[in-house]
Scaffold this motif. Structure first.
Motif, PDB file in Angstrom:
ATOM      1  N   LEU A 178     -59.430   1.044  18.216  1.00 20.45           N
ATOM      2  CA  LEU A 178     -60.141  -0.010  18.267  1.00 20.45           C
ATOM      3  C   LEU A 178     -61.072  -0.509  17.194  1.00 20.45           C
ATOM      4  N   LEU A 179     -61.255   0.616  16.239  1.00 15.28           N
ATOM      5  CA  LEU A 179     -61.794   0.183  14.833  1.00 15.28           C
ATOM      6  C   LEU A 179     -60.773  -0.446  13.863  1.00 15.28           C
ATOM      7  N   ARG A 180     -59.464  -0.170  14.020  1.00 16.64           N
ATOM      8  CA  ARG A 180     -58.346  -0.882  13.427  1.00 16.64           C
ATOM      9  C   ARG A 180     -57.852  -2.063  13.974  1.00 16.64           C
ATOM     10  N   SER A 181     -58.553  -2.606  15.019  1.00 18.04           N
ATOM     11  CA  SER A 181     -58.392  -3.845  15.540  1.00 18.04           C
ATOM     12  C   SER A 181     -58.428  -4.873  14.748  1.00 18.04           C
ATOM     13  N   PRO A 182     -57.375  -6.065  14.873  1.00 18.42           N
ATOM     14  CA  PRO A 182     -57.444  -7.647  14.092  1.00 18.42           C
ATOM     15  C   PRO A 182     -58.816  -7.899  14.153  1.00 18.42           C
ATOM     16  N   GLU A 183     -59.589  -7.884  15.051  1.00 18.02           N
ATOM     17  CA  GLU A 183     -60.824  -8.386  15.445  1.00 18.02           C
ATOM     18  C   GLU A 183     -61.662  -7.707  14.296  1.00 18.02           C
ATOM     19  N   MET A 184     -61.600  -6.514  14.094  1.00 18.13           N
ATOM     20  CA  MET A 184     -62.666  -5.949  13.073  1.00 18.13           C
ATOM     21  C   MET A 184     -62.107  -6.279  11.687  1.00 18.13           C
ATOM     22  N   GLN A 185     -60.724  -6.377  11.517  1.00 11.88           N
ATOM     23  CA  GLN A 185     -60.108  -6.679  10.285  1.00 11.88           C
ATOM     24  C   GLN A 185     -60.648  -7.875   9.891  1.00 11.88           C
ATOM     25  N   ALA A 186     -60.843  -8.955  10.839  1.00 11.49           N
ATOM     26  CA  ALA A 186     -61.052 -10.282  10.169  1.00 11.49           C
ATOM     27  C   ALA A 186     -62.623 -10.719  10.136  1.00 11.49           C
ATOM     28  N   SER A 187     -63.258  -9.836  10.821  1.00 10.89           N
ATOM     29  CA  SER A 187     -64.757 -10.257  10.999  1.00 10.89           C
ATOM     30  C   SER A 187     -65.592  -9.547   9.884  1.00 10.89           C
ATOM     31  N   ARG A 188     -66.370 -10.225   9.248  1.00 13.86           N
ATOM     32  CA  ARG A 188     -67.387  -9.871   8.244  1.00 13.86           C
ATOM     33  C   ARG A 188     -68.697  -9.198   8.885  1.00 13.86           C
ATOM     34  N   SER A 189     -68.641  -9.287  10.114  1.00 12.38           N
ATOM     35  CA  SER A 189     -69.927  -8.731  10.891  1.00 12.38           C
ATOM     36  C   SER A 189     -69.626  -7.671  11.796  1.00 12.38           C
ATOM     37  N   VAL A 190     -70.313  -6.702  12.051  1.00 13.60           N
ATOM     38  CA  VAL A 190     -70.245  -5.693  13.093  1.00 13.60           C
ATOM     39  C   VAL A 190     -71.071  -5.982  14.074  1.00 13.60           C
ATOM     40  N   ASN A 191     -70.732  -6.005  15.290  1.00 12.13           N
ATOM     41  CA  ASN A 191     -71.839  -6.563  16.288  1.00 12.13           C
ATOM     42  C   ASN A 191     -71.409  -5.837  17.518  1.00 12.13           C
ATOM     43  N   LEU A 192     -72.474  -5.962  18.418  1.00 18.56           N
ATOM     44  CA  LEU A 192     -72.201  -5.292  19.942  1.00 18.56           C
ATOM     45  C   LEU A 192     -71.215  -6.068  20.897  1.00 18.56           C
ATOM     46  N   ALA A 193     -70.659  -7.092  20.324  1.00 17.80           N
ATOM     47  CA  ALA A 193     -69.885  -8.005  21.017  1.00 17.80           C
ATOM     48  C   ALA A 193     -68.435  -7.351  20.821  1.00 17.80           C
ATOM     49  N   GLN A 194     -68.376  -6.781  19.914  1.00 16.40           N
ATOM     50  CA  GLN A 194     -66.794  -6.017  19.614  1.00 16.40           C
ATOM     51  C   GLN A 194     -66.314  -5.078  20.370  1.00 16.40           C
ATOM     52  N   ALA A 195     -65.121  -4.897  20.666  1.00 19.28           N
ATOM     53  CA  ALA A 195     -64.630  -3.929  21.545  1.00 19.28           C
ATOM     54  C   ALA A 195     -64.963  -2.610  21.276  1.00 19.28           C
ATOM     55  N   TRP A 196     -65.118  -1.936  19.983  1.00 18.18           N
ATOM     56  CA  TRP A 196     -65.685  -0.695  19.704  1.00 18.18           C
ATOM     57  C   TRP A 196     -66.905  -0.429  20.487  1.00 18.18           C
ATOM     58  N   ALA A 197     -67.897  -1.417  20.798  1.00 15.67           N
ATOM     59  CA  ALA A 197     -69.019  -1.267  21.203  1.00 15.67           C
ATOM     60  C   ALA A 197     -69.171  -1.292  22.757  1.00 15.67           C
ATOM     61  N   ARG A 198     -68.125  -1.842  23.536  1.00 20.14           N
ATOM     62  CA  ARG A 198     -68.297  -2.134  25.046  1.00 20.14           C
ATOM     63  C   ARG A 198     -68.200  -0.496  25.555  1.00 20.14           C
ATOM     64  N   ALA A 199     -68.926  -0.386  26.502  1.00 26.06           N
ATOM     65  CA  ALA A 199     -68.922   0.800  27.392  1.00 26.06           C
ATOM     66  C   ALA A 199     -67.919   0.725  28.074  1.00 26.06           C
ATOM     67  N   THR A 200     -66.934   1.946  28.346  1.00 23.52           N
ATOM     68  CA  THR A 200     -65.917   2.269  29.126  1.00 23.52           C
ATOM     69  C   THR A 200     -65.974   3.282  29.893  1.00 23.52           C
ATOM     70  N   PRO A 201     -65.490   3.380  31.042  1.00 23.94           N
ATOM     71  CA  PRO A 201     -65.609   4.504  31.986  1.00 23.94           C
ATOM     72  C   PRO A 201     -64.607   5.569  31.674  1.00 23.94           C
ATOM     73  N   PRO A 202     -65.133   6.769  32.146  1.00 23.28           N
ATOM     74  CA  PRO A 202     -64.163   7.733  31.555  1.00 23.28           C
ATOM     75  C   PRO A 202     -62.803   7.851  32.005  1.00 23.28           C
ATOM     76  N   PHE A 203     -61.845   8.044  30.965  1.00 20.79           N
ATOM     77  CA  PHE A 203     -60.528   8.309  31.193  1.00 20.79           C
ATOM     78  C   PHE A 203     -60.071   9.530  32.002  1.00 20.79           C
ATOM     79  N   GLU A 204     -59.011   9.304  32.972  1.00 19.34           N
ATOM     80  CA  GLU A 204     -58.464  10.570  33.586  1.00 19.34           C
ATOM     81  C   GLU A 204     -57.166  10.741  33.016  1.00 19.34           C
ATOM     82  N   VAL A 205     -57.022  12.229  32.409  1.00 21.20           N
ATOM     83  CA  VAL A 205     -55.856  12.371  31.518  1.00 21.20           C
ATOM     84  C   VAL A 205     -55.387  13.652  31.911  1.00 21.20           C
TER      85      VAL A 205
END
Length: 286
Positions: A60-87
Motif C-alpha cells: 500500500l505504501l509503495r502504491s502509485p498513489e503514494m508515489q505521485a502524491s505530495r501529501s499524506v492524508n487519510l483518504a489514501q489506501a494505507w489509512a483505510r480501515a480493513t477487516p481482519p484477513f483470514e489466512v
C-alpha cells in the motif's frame, strides 16, 4: 542348581526393568522433542503470517498513489480501515499509522536552544494527557544527547510505567526537522497548537478536507481558525515515516508484529527501519 537359576532369573528381571526404564526415558524425551519442535514450528508460522501482513501494508505504501502524491492524508489506501484477513486458519488484523501525526520528541533534543513554539506545544501535550513533570517539560535539559528509544524516558524522575503508557501513542522519535502532518494529526495533537480550543480542534478534525489541505497556509487560514493568528512553524502536509502493526491470531496463540518503516525522500521506496515481535499484543509497541 536351583539357587543359580534363581539368581539368573533375578538378573534377567533386573535387565528387563532397566531396559524398560531406559525405554520410558527415551519415549519421554522423544515426546518433549516432538512437542518443542511443534511449538517452534507454530511460532515460525505465526511470524510468517506477521511478515505476510507487513508485506501487504508495504505494498500500500509503495502504491502509485503514494508515489505521485505530495501529501499524506487519510483518504489514501494505507489509512483505510480493513477487516481482519483470514489466512491459513488464522487471522491478520493490519493497521498503518502515520508517525508524523505525533509530536516529534527529537525536536526537543537538539542539543541547543529549543524554539519557544515547539516547547509550548510540548508543555500543552503533557497538560492534555495529563502528565505533571517538570523534568519532562524540560526534556532538552535532562537528555541533551537525545534518545534512541522511548523506554529511555524511564530515567527521567517521575516517569513510571503509567506515564510512559500515556506518552507512547502521542510521541515519536523522528528526524529533528520532521513536521507535524496536519492532514493526519489527531485531536490532541491539534490542541497543542497555539490558541487552539477543544471546539476548534474537534471542528477541524470533522471538517478536514477529504484529501487533506492543499498547503499549510490553507490550514492556518481556515475560517475555523479566524482570529487565531496561528503560525505555520513545525507544520507540514506529508510524511515519510509509518508504523505497521500486524496482530496475528492462530488457534489459541497471539502475536503482534510492529514495524517502523520510512519512505526514501527521492525514490519513494519503502524500507523497514525496525521490527519488534510482541507475544502479548498491545496498542503500542514497547
Amino acid at each position: 542348581m536351583s539357587r543359580q537359576q534363581g539368581v539368573a532369573l533375578i538378573s534377567v528381571l533386573l535387565v528387563m526393568s532397566l531396559a524398560l526404564l531406559l525405554t520410558g526415558a527415551m519415549l519421554r524425551n522423544h515426546r518433549l522433542v516432538v512437542k518443542s519442535t511443534a511449538q517452534q514450528l507454530h511460532q515460525v508460522q505465526l511470524r510468517q503470517l506477521g511478515f505476510a501482513g507487513e508485506r501487504w501494508a508495504l505494498h500500500l505504501l509503495r502504491s502509485p498513489e503514494m508515489q505521485a502524491s505530495r501529501s499524506v492524508n487519510l483518504a489514501q489506501a494505507w489509512a483505510r480501515a480493513t477487516p481482519p484477513f483470514e489466512v491459513d486458519g488464522g487471522t491478520l488484523d493490519i493497521r498503518v499509522e502515520d508517525l508524523a501525526a505525533r509530536f516529534n520528541l527529537s525536536a526537543l533534543l537538539t542539543g541547543g536552544q529549543v524554539d519557544a513554539l515547539t516547547q509550548q506545544r510540548w508543555v500543552r501535550l503533557l497538560a492534555l494527557l495529563p502528565i505533571h513533570s517538570a523534568d519532562l517539560e524540560n526534556l532538552s535539559a535532562s537528555h541533551p544527547g537525545g534518545l534512541t528509544d522511548l523506554s529511555q524516558l524511564r530515567a527521567v524522575p517521575g516517569v513510571d510505567a503509567e506515564v510512559l503508557r500515556r506518552l507512547r501513542p502521542m510521541v515519536a522519535l523522528l528526524p529533528k526537522d520532521a513536521s507535524l502532518n496536519i492532514n493526519t494529526a489527531s485531536l490532541p495533537q491539534l490542541m497543542t497548537l497555539d490558541g487552539m480550543t477543544d471546539a476548534m480542534a474537534r471542528a477541524l478534525v470533522q471538517q478536514r478536507p477529504h484529501t487533506g489541505y492543499r498547503s499549510v497556509q490553507a490550514f492556518v487560514e481556515d475560517p475555523l481558525l479566524a482570529g487565531l493568528e496561528l503560525g505555520s512553524h513545525g507544520l507540514g502536509l506529508s510524511s515519510r515515516w509509518f508504523r505497521i502493526t500486524v496482530d496475528v491470531a492462530f488457534g489459541q496463540s497471539r502475536v503482534q508484529l510492529v514495524s517502523d518503516v520510512a519512505l526514501d525522500a527521492k525514490t519513494r521506496q519503502v524500507s523497514v527501519l525496525q521490527r519488534r515481535f510482541l507475544s502479548s499484543p498491545t496498542s503500542e509497541a514497547l
